[in-house]
Design an enzyme around this catalytic site. Structure first.
Site, PDB file in Angstrom:
ATOM      1  N   GLY A 131       0.820  -1.208   0.000  1.00  0.00           N
ATOM      2  CA  GLY A 131       0.000   0.000   0.000  1.00  0.00           C
ATOM      3  C   GLY A 131       0.849   1.251   0.000  1.00  0.00           C
ATOM      4  N   GLY A 154       7.488   2.936  15.942  1.00  0.00           N
ATOM      5  CA  GLY A 154       7.293   2.624  14.532  1.00  0.00           C
ATOM      6  C   GLY A 154       8.570   2.137  13.875  1.00  0.00           C
ATOM      7  N   VAL A 155       8.416   1.152  12.980  1.00  0.00           N
ATOM      8  CA  VAL A 155       9.540   0.583  12.241  1.00  0.00           C
ATOM      9  C   VAL A 155       9.386   0.809  10.739  1.00  0.00           C
ATOM     10  CG1 VAL A 155      10.667  -1.596  11.621  1.00  0.00           C
ATOM     11  CG2 VAL A 155      10.034  -1.163  13.990  1.00  0.00           C
ATOM     12  N   GLY A 156       8.174   0.675  10.218  1.00  0.00           N
ATOM     13  CA  GLY A 156       7.954   0.534   8.784  1.00  0.00           C
ATOM     14  C   GLY A 156       8.500   1.632   7.912  1.00  0.00           C
ATOM     15  N   GLU A 157       8.436   2.878   8.346  1.00  0.00           N
ATOM     16  CA  GLU A 157       8.827   3.985   7.479  1.00  0.00           C
ATOM     17  C   GLU A 157      10.203   4.546   7.806  1.00  0.00           C
ATOM     18  OE1 GLU A 157       5.322   6.487   6.340  1.00  0.00           O
ATOM     19  OE2 GLU A 157       4.402   5.473   8.035  1.00  0.00           O
TER      20      GLU A 157
END
Length: 732
Positions: free
Chosen positions: A233, A691-694
């Site tokens: 996404g 947070g890790v993803g970004e």
């Protein structure tokens, strides 16, 4: 208690994905489904003067053509995200004869087969009365009035910069970019028993449900959104796209299911994208390398209809011990569809500018770029004066430098070569991302077979949520992760957050922890009441199961906002940001890059990348590695490859396929090393997870650009960095 948290558990959905058992939105099968195709505008601005659908309607099998003349479609109205509604844009493309951007939907054709729908779509004829259009930021800034959306002022920055003995003053730019997830946009809409079911790849099933319920005047409990698997996404599927609403209209009018698969080319205009940005950065320092003043003024592209403010300076103002700060973020209207969130939306462009400027400042001072960063590490948040909930930047810098071998760097540009005679460049950059958290609910069901099921209207975009949430529940219940089943991506499940802002684990994971603990406590109470062991009680549950609900909301939110965010019928966006009442909360990292430049062709290759990150508690190092390494690879692609080109004369995107829009592949990326720093943070949430993803994407492009300068002596202040940008001066 089994400590599954922190274990490198294999992805729970891995087998389903590699065998094809995982079902995506486009895999939805409905009896007697019709097929839709889009017709889009050939011009960028103006109005339709003629729209002839006669030839299209004559194609055998065509059942419906929706246009702005169709009242069922034209009268739909939805608000943009910043107005509290979940739509990607406030402009219904069939709401009038107006054309607002190239590629705008002007008709939806529905037929008995996909082939007939496509053929009919090609037969729709349109004429336009056109107006001058500007689809790029620099064109629009020429005479446009930018809107200021963020202002941060600390101290007298102008005076500090005037007094500074060393000042860097430069402009940096990033282009428009598109997400291009593997999974295309798709929608299948089914009206049945006065209710609506929609299969759509979504990062926010609860927001989509609320939006469609409001749009079609339905109670939310009569709308169901299904998105159990999402094939990527990156922000593209975070909001409700208008083609989904139009497919729902068509299904209602025809009284049969309707399915639409949006081709890659049209994804570039019917969805959102990363807007172009421009940054002017001024950094002042004393001769010892102590920062004295930081000025960062940024401009971001917007549509004329909506305002999406991406305030990157909220992050960059907190990178270093700036005694004086002047930060401004502006938006500039252009003739494009409304931009949106694209992984690290505000952070990547702003950090590219600041971290490139820091490298230029180090060169002007004659100091090592890493030493300059270490020298200016803040003890507290420089904007508010609050403490950081945790900040392990120094540990990231030092461990990254050790892994990379930074001490072997010759500071002279163009001085290092490899065994093949290629120019070698080493660059570094800092990375950061705000800790965002949203109110969330979860339900945990225990069954007499000794298993547990977690239910939450959260999402897994391929990042590992199925696995991580199972690990959290398993730890609380004393199970292995394999003994926990997780159900996600269904709006009928308890309220989950949008899968955006790297907040799924912190938000949904906290609610799962509460629910699992509540289920375990109920089980223990039953065992005590019966005078039996927990194991016996679990195997003899009345009715075969036991359920417990849990909810969690960030303590920074007031009670009203928390209740609203947890509400079953709420479709707006509620989240707590990085700046709280008592602490400032960010994930951090340090990134190091080696580039290899052919001295003749000037072709740039990546040799290796090292990233060390501090992201709070790591629930699963395997999935965290995948996200961080993937972010670094994408950031390298941003630096060297990725750009959506614009035909200025036609004000339209030109490279609207994966042949012309370049993304990184295996051959473009060398060795990637990722480590995380063990960081305990008791402030951010009950899990201590950030947070890790970004995070991995944020500093990579700047590190690449700094490495290119070190290799060639040529400073490039824009992305992507191309061979043309580093041609040596003089005759070629």
């Amino acid at each position: 208690m089994t400590d599954t948290v922190g274990a490198p558990v294999v992805r729970a959905d891995a087998l389903a994905k590699v065998t094809g058992a995982a079902r995506y939105a486009a895999d939805a099968t409905e009896p007697d489904a019709a097929y839709a195709a889009l017709v889009t505008s050939a011009v960028a601005r103006g109005r339709l003067t003629r729209l002839d659908t006669g030839a299209a309607e004559a194609v055998p099998g065509v059942r419906l053509v929706l246009t702005h003349r169709s009242p069922e479609a034209a009268l739909l109205a939805g608000g943009f995200l910043t107005s509290g509604e979940p739509f990607q844009s406030s402009v219904n493309p069939l709401g009038s004869d107006g054309i607002h951007y190239a590629g705008q939907i002007i008709a939806l054709v529905v037929a008995d087969s996909a082939e007939a729908a496509e053929e009919a779509a090609h037969r729709v004829e349109a004429d336009y009365d056109t107006l001058p259009a500007r689809a790029t930021l620099d064109e629009a800034m020429d005479g446009a009035r930018a809107q200021e959306r963020l202002a941060i002022d600390v101290g007298d920055t102008a005076a500090a910069l005037r007094a500074a003995p060393v000042v860097v003053d430069a402009e940096y730019t990033t282009p428009a970019m598109h997400h291009n997830p593997i999974e295309l946009y798709a929608t299948t809409a089914v009206w049945r028993d006065d209710g609506l079911t929609v299969h759509v790849p979504s990062q926010w099933v609860r927001g989509t449900r609320a939006a469609l319920a409001a749009l079609f005047a339905l109670p939310v409990e009569r709308v169901r959104i299904l998105s159990p698997y999402v094939g990527g996404g990156f922000g593209a599927k975070a909001t409700v796209l208008w083609h989904t609403a139009l497919v729902v209209v068509a299904a209602r009018l025809l009284g049969r299911p309707v399915k639409l698969l949006v081709p890659r080319e049209r994804m570039f205009t019917v969805g959102s994208f990363r807007p172009q940005t421009r940054h002017r950065v001024r950094l002042g320092a004393d001769r010892d390398g102590r920062l004295l003043g930081y000025e960062h003024h940024a401009w971001g592209q917007n549509s004329r209809a909506d305002t999406l403010a991406l305030p990157g300076a909220e992050l960059t103002s907190r990178f270093y011990a700036h005694p004086c700060i002047s930060a401004r973020d502006h938006v500039v209207p252009t003739d494009v569809n409304t931009p949106g969130f694209m992984r690290a939306p505000a952070e990547f462009p702003a950090v590219f500018a600041l971290e490139s400027a820091m490298d230029e400042l180090a060169e002007a001072l004659g100091v090592d770029p890493l030493a300059l960063r270490l020298r200016n590490e803040p003890g507290r948040d420089p904007v508010t004066g609050l403490p950081f909930s945790s900040r392990s930047m120094v540990a990231c810098y030092r461990r990254g430098a050790e892994l990379f071998g930074w001490s072997g760097r010759d500071p002279r540009p163009g001085s290092m070569r490899d065994g093949e005679g290629r120019l070698v460049g080493w660059g570094c950059a800092a990375s950061g991302y705000p800790v965002l958290r949203a109110p969330s609910r979860a339900r945990v069901r225990l069954t007499a077979d000794g298993r547990a099921t977690v239910l939450a209207a959260a999402h897994d975009l391929g990042t590992g949520a199925y696995t991580v949430l199972a690990q959290i529940a398993a730890r609380e219940l004393g199970l292995s992760a394999e003994e926990v089943t997780v159900r996600l991506g269904d709006s009928d499940l308890p309220t989950g957050p949008m899968a955006g802002g790297s907040m799924t684990t912190a938000s949904a994971g906290s609610a799962v922890k509460v629910a699992a603990r509540a289920a375990g406590d109920r089980l223990k109470a039953m065992a005590e009441a019966r005078g039996r062991t927990v194991a016996w009680t679990w195997a003899h549950l009345p009715g075969g199961s036991l359920e417990a609900d849990g909810q969690w909301a960030p303590p920074e939110l007031d009670a009203a906002a928390a209740r609203q965010g947890l509400g079953a019928d709420f479709g707006g966006f509620v989240a707590a940001g990085a700046v709280g009442d008592t602490h400032v909360m960010f994930s951090h990292g340090a990134q190091f890059v080696e580039v290899l430049v052919d001295p003749g062709t000037r072709r740039i290759r990546l040799g290796r990348m090292v990233g060390v990150f501090a992201c709070g508690r790591i629930i699963n190092p395997r999935t965290a590695y995948g996200q961080l390494a993937g972010g670094m690879i994408w950031g390298a692609g941003h630096a060297l490859l990725e750009e959506t080109s614009v035909d200025r004369a036609l004000a339209r995107f030109t490279n609207t396929d994966l042949g012309g829009y370049h993304i990184a592949c295996n051959a473009d990326i060398g060795e990637v090393t990722v480590e995380t720093v063990d960081e305990h943070d008791e402030v951010v949430n009950p899990l201590g997870a950030k947070g890790v993803g970004e995070l991995g994407i944020v500093g990579t492009a700047a590190a690449v650009a700094n490495a290119v300068h070190h290799a060639t002596g040529i400073r490039v202040r824009k992305t992507p960095i191309l061979m043309d940008d580093i041609l040596p001066p003089g005759p070629w």
